[in-house]
Design an enzyme around this catalytic site. Sequence first.
Site, PDB file in Angstrom:
ATOM      1  N   HIS A  72       0.850  -1.199   0.000  1.00  4.39           N
ATOM      2  CA  HIS A  72       0.000   0.000   0.000  1.00  4.39           C
ATOM      3  C   HIS A  72       0.879   1.239   0.000  1.00  4.39           C
ATOM      4  CE1 HIS A  72      -4.262  -1.414   1.370  1.00  4.39           C
ATOM      5  NE2 HIS A  72      -3.785  -2.121   0.365  1.00  4.39           N
ATOM      6  N   TYR A 200      -8.883   5.486   7.998  1.00  3.01           N
ATOM      7  CA  TYR A 200      -8.926   5.848   9.421  1.00  3.01           C
ATOM      8  C   TYR A 200      -9.909   7.003   9.515  1.00  3.01           C
ATOM      9  CZ  TYR A 200      -4.569   3.201  10.246  1.00  3.01           C
ATOM     10  OH  TYR A 200      -3.620   2.224  10.359  1.00  3.01           O
ATOM     11  N   PRO A 292      -3.707   0.381  19.027  1.00  3.65           N
ATOM     12  CA  PRO A 292      -3.546  -0.163  17.673  1.00  3.65           C
ATOM     13  C   PRO A 292      -3.584   0.870  16.536  1.00  3.65           C
ATOM     14  CG  PRO A 292      -5.704  -0.693  18.566  1.00  3.65           C
ATOM     15  CD  PRO A 292      -4.945  -0.056  19.678  1.00  3.65           C
ATOM     16  N   LYS A 296       1.370  -0.265  15.147  1.00  2.79           N
ATOM     17  CA  LYS A 296       2.797  -0.316  15.502  1.00  2.79           C
ATOM     18  C   LYS A 296       3.167  -1.484  16.411  1.00  2.79           C
ATOM     19  CE  LYS A 296       4.146   3.047  13.061  1.00  2.79           C
ATOM     20  NZ  LYS A 296       4.521   2.566  11.725  1.00  2.79           N
ATOM     21  N   TYR A 384       4.458   6.323   9.702  1.00  2.00           N
ATOM     22  CA  TYR A 384       3.561   5.221   9.348  1.00  2.00           C
ATOM     23  C   TYR A 384       4.324   4.091   8.645  1.00  2.00           C
ATOM     24  CZ  TYR A 384      -0.813   2.851   8.440  1.00  2.00           C
ATOM     25  OH  TYR A 384      -1.827   1.918   8.444  1.00  2.00           O
TER      26      TYR A 384
HETATM   27  C1  PHB Z   1      -5.947  -4.304  11.052  1.00  2.00           C
HETATM   28  O1  PHB Z   1      -6.007  -4.580   9.853  1.00  2.00           O
HETATM   29  O2  PHB Z   1      -6.343  -5.102  11.905  1.00  2.00           O
HETATM   30  C2  PHB Z   1      -5.396  -2.992  11.468  1.00  2.00           C
HETATM   31  C3  PHB Z   1      -4.865  -2.153  10.504  1.00  2.00           C
HETATM   32  C4  PHB Z   1      -4.364  -0.924  10.868  1.00  2.00           C
HETATM   33  C5  PHB Z   1      -4.371  -0.538  12.186  1.00  2.00           C
HETATM   34  C6  PHB Z   1      -4.881  -1.379  13.165  1.00  2.00           C
HETATM   35  C7  PHB Z   1      -5.392  -2.612  12.800  1.00  2.00           C
HETATM   36  O3  PHB Z   1      -3.890   0.676  12.516  1.00  2.00           O
END
Ligand code: PHB
Length: 389
Positions: A72, A200, A292, A296, A384
């Site tokens: 990505h 997000y 989460p 990280k 990121y």
């Molecule tokens: C996930 O795909 O479970 C996931 C992806 C990004 C995050 C947290 C969890 O920041």
Amino acid sequence: MKTQVAIIGGGPSGLLLSQLLHTRGIDSIVLERKTKDYVLSRIRAGVLERGLVALMEEAGVAERMHREGYPHHGTMIAYGDEMFRLEFTKHTNHSVMIYGQTEVTRDLYEMREKTGGKIEYNVEDVVINDAKTDAPYVTYRVAGEERRIDCDFIAGCDGFHGVSRKTIPEDVRIEHEKVYPFGWLGVLSETPPVNEELIYASSERGFALCSMRNENLSRYYVQCDINDRVEDWSDDAFWAELKRRIPADQAANLVTGPSIEKSIAPLRSFVVEPMQWGRLFLCGDAAHIVPPTGAKGLNTAASDVNYLYNALRDFYEKDSIEGIDGYSQKALARVWKAERFSWWFSSMMHHFPGQNPFEQKMKIAELEFLRSNTAAQQAMAENYVGLPY
Ligand code: PHB
Ligand code: APR
């Protein structure tokens, strides 16, 4: 039994360390409290930083990840009905790999089994002994039988609830913690992801995340009350809430379906200092936890493994103790930066119970600044994709 490195915990940290050491001819034994199936049933984030991708390559376990994973080059950030793209590659020349942590762990188990790795499952009562001497040993029980491993070093990769961290005496150990007043309710569903990239989303009703595992497996989350129970959330209630928190045009495209997994996770920031005590070294969740947001957790575990692997290589190959002695300081320097990023990203995106209108305005201003400022985007993109080791 005797080995060079006794590794406590067969999660991703312990397995990755064990496999990397194996590539340099350094012997280890992994002690895991549960079974392999149990470890593989845990669903965690699925975004791999470039550093972890490189470590997987070095460990010889990257083939399926490159075949089935998805690079990505950016992610979507939404607030209300506004949405913009944060570009990774343009700002950093790097991307991230979408590949589930469960798959990383599965690949590591498979390779450890193929290359004669020693893993003991169902171990009980692990005790770390003489870590402050140069002849440490570990005792434990399997099926009622007492066992002992003599070793040069012990890697504590046994997660947040393990024994390794607690082996460091209380007058040496400093624990830093922040508990967030909400949780994440996660759903896995066999439906196509709503967007090609992750979304997000911040909304007045709370945070939401649209993530994925593959073209027909989506992972979604909504911020929930810390006291909610999974049973309180029907699939219909979950989808309805998710739709309210993402931009209307995305909600209109969302394909819903039955959940195949549903769980609630608390959010916590945690760091222990130091990360080593004599010949005991902590790696991953044993030493630190991040919320989460930004994925990280596994990535920070991988950076610890990288530093410890290199320190152990220098010890065995060059007779140097510099890396060993400097492990905690080096690992913590990067850990604190990952903690900062996860805390900042979480603070900007979530609705905090009791937050006042000023605090809400600050979040919107921060998002609008990020949307319009190249330097802010670059800073976020660098964090990121993963700061350099
Ligand atoms: C996930 O795909 O479970 C996931 C992806 C990004 C995050 C947290 C969890 O920041
Ligand atoms: N003895 C042996 N094994 C133990 C013990 C013990 N006393 N205590 C815990 N374990 C095992 C657990 O059963 C688990 O399999 O240690 C393992 C630790 O694995 P994780 O909790 O997954 O931690 P880690 O390997 O550091 O992985 C990093 O990244 O995304 C995050 O939190 C997520 O697990 C993930 C982490």
